[in-house]
Design a protein around this motif. Structure first.
Motif, PDB file in Angstrom:
ATOM      1  N   VAL A  18     -25.016 -27.532 -18.232  1.00  0.00           N
ATOM      2  CA  VAL A  18     -23.610 -28.135 -18.324  1.00  0.00           C
ATOM      3  C   VAL A  18     -23.604 -28.803 -19.710  1.00  0.00           C
ATOM      4  O   VAL A  18     -22.576 -28.475 -20.439  1.00  0.00           O
ATOM      5  CB  VAL A  18     -23.307 -29.050 -17.287  1.00  0.00           C
ATOM      6  N   VAL A  77     -17.520 -33.397 -14.271  1.00  0.00           N
ATOM      7  CA  VAL A  77     -17.030 -33.256 -13.077  1.00  0.00           C
ATOM      8  C   VAL A  77     -15.496 -33.130 -12.977  1.00  0.00           C
ATOM      9  O   VAL A  77     -14.805 -33.833 -13.209  1.00  0.00           O
ATOM     10  CB  VAL A  77     -17.327 -34.389 -12.070  1.00  0.00           C
ATOM     11  N   TYR A 172     -22.581 -28.166  -7.249  1.00  0.00           N
ATOM     12  CA  TYR A 172     -21.504 -28.232  -8.144  1.00  0.00           C
ATOM     13  C   TYR A 172     -21.841 -27.867  -9.768  1.00  0.00           C
ATOM     14  O   TYR A 172     -21.120 -27.112 -10.530  1.00  0.00           O
ATOM     15  CB  TYR A 172     -20.863 -29.390  -7.912  1.00  0.00           C
ATOM     16  N   LEU A 173     -22.998 -28.566 -10.009  1.00  0.00           N
ATOM     17  CA  LEU A 173     -23.493 -28.369 -11.330  1.00  0.00           C
ATOM     18  C   LEU A 173     -23.777 -27.077 -11.800  1.00  0.00           C
ATOM     19  O   LEU A 173     -23.644 -26.555 -12.878  1.00  0.00           O
ATOM     20  CB  LEU A 173     -24.448 -29.519 -11.737  1.00  0.00           C
ATOM     21  N   GLN A 175     -22.606 -24.357 -10.233  1.00  0.00           N
ATOM     22  CA  GLN A 175     -21.599 -23.395 -10.074  1.00  0.00           C
ATOM     23  C   GLN A 175     -20.851 -23.667 -11.441  1.00  0.00           C
ATOM     24  O   GLN A 175     -20.300 -22.696 -12.327  1.00  0.00           O
ATOM     25  CB  GLN A 175     -20.879 -23.816  -9.131  1.00  0.00           C
ATOM     26  N   LEU A 176     -20.753 -25.082 -11.977  1.00  0.00           N
ATOM     27  CA  LEU A 176     -20.089 -25.144 -13.056  1.00  0.00           C
ATOM     28  C   LEU A 176     -20.734 -24.765 -14.475  1.00  0.00           C
ATOM     29  O   LEU A 176     -20.181 -24.151 -15.355  1.00  0.00           O
ATOM     30  CB  LEU A 176     -19.950 -26.861 -13.380  1.00  0.00           C
ATOM     31  N   LEU A 180     -19.040 -21.955 -16.974  1.00  0.00           N
ATOM     32  CA  LEU A 180     -19.050 -22.246 -18.449  1.00  0.00           C
ATOM     33  C   LEU A 180     -19.946 -21.284 -19.328  1.00  0.00           C
ATOM     34  O   LEU A 180     -19.604 -20.722 -20.604  1.00  0.00           O
ATOM     35  CB  LEU A 180     -19.958 -23.716 -18.891  1.00  0.00           C
ATOM     36  N   LEU A 196     -11.094 -25.624 -17.297  1.00  0.00           N
ATOM     37  CA  LEU A 196     -11.432 -24.365 -16.971  1.00  0.00           C
ATOM     38  C   LEU A 196     -10.412 -23.304 -17.040  1.00  0.00           C
ATOM     39  O   LEU A 196      -9.149 -23.500 -16.576  1.00  0.00           O
ATOM     40  CB  LEU A 196     -12.154 -24.222 -15.567  1.00  0.00           C
ATOM     41  N   HIS A 205     -10.095 -26.095  -9.529  1.00  0.00           N
ATOM     42  CA  HIS A 205     -10.972 -26.095  -8.280  1.00  0.00           C
ATOM     43  C   HIS A 205     -11.153 -25.087  -7.652  1.00  0.00           C
ATOM     44  O   HIS A 205     -12.278 -24.820  -6.734  1.00  0.00           O
ATOM     45  CB  HIS A 205     -10.528 -27.216  -7.407  1.00  0.00           C
ATOM     46  N   PHE A 208     -14.384 -22.817  -7.460  1.00  0.00           N
ATOM     47  CA  PHE A 208     -15.754 -23.311  -7.033  1.00  0.00           C
ATOM     48  C   PHE A 208     -15.807 -22.926  -5.323  1.00  0.00           C
ATOM     49  O   PHE A 208     -14.835 -22.600  -4.762  1.00  0.00           O
ATOM     50  CB  PHE A 208     -16.016 -24.813  -7.096  1.00  0.00           C
TER      51      PHE A 208
END
Length: 212
Positions: A18, A77, A172-173, A175-176, A180, A196, A205, A208
């Protein structure tokens, strides 16, 4: 939990992806010490999930924008900088008292249904960000029947349909980082953080996966 265990490696790998892909400077604070984490958990009266602890052992949040400070961190986040532990506790304390006012629960719901308690405030919701308007992305230590301890959720003053973004901060990280890597980051400017890329009328949101 040591630097070589599975949870720590997973969080560190996703975190580094990330940071590498962010459209801006993350302005990371130094890692939180074990003593600082223990003090935070004593204040909260509950233990943070291992992946949250692992994240804070990488950096104790990001530099927080304050007027007239010109520094604006590229948020990790929800597009917002994640909070240092001291500010996690500050915002958590500010929600004290709301949990007992059940009149505030009237319109609260969960997306997906049954994952987040349909409440306005729960002391098991630990804020990891703050948007400046009373809203947060955080981790849920007191989920509803279908939820999972440590799931990443939205909550706050303007959030009634609490959305589950991921089953854990590690997920979460990851998926982020994948989003990206797909080139979906829209760089911000001096007034707005990065975001995003989503269709008009859609929240980032929604990209995700609650069970991803």
């Amino acid at each position: 939990m040591d630097e070589g265990d599975e949870t720590t490696v997973r969080v560190r790998t996703a975190f580094e992806r990330v940071v590498r892909l962010l459209p801006g400077d993350p302005l990371l604070n130094p890692p939180a010490t074990g003593e600082r984490l223990a003090a935070a958990e004593e204040h909260l009266g509950q233990r943070l999930p291992d992946d949250v602890r692992a994240l804070y052992r990488l950096a104790d949040g990001q530099v927080q924008y304050e007027h007239p400070d010109l520094l604006q961190a590229a948020g990790l986040v929800g597009g917002e900088p994640f909070l240092p532990l001291a500010r996690v506790l500050l915002h958590w304390d500010q929600w004290a008292g709301f949990e007992s006012d059940i009149s505030l629960d009237e319109f609260a719901s969960s997306t997906p249904e049954g994952f987040v308690r349909p409440r306005y405030s729960v002391r098991g919701w630990i804020p990891l960000t703050h948007d400046g308007g009373g809203n947060h992305v955080g981790v849920d230590l007191d989920p509803d029947e279908r939820g999972r301890v440590g799931q990443v959720i939205t909550f706050g003053r303007d959030d009634e349909a609490h959305r589950v973004l991921a089953p854990s901060i590690g997920s979460y990280l990851e998926q982020l980082a994948d989003l990206l890597d797909q080139g979906l980051a829209v760089p911000g400017d001096d007034d707005e953080p990065w975001s995003l890329r989503v269709p008009p009328g859609t929240s980032p949101h929604a990209l995700f996966r609650a069970e991803g």
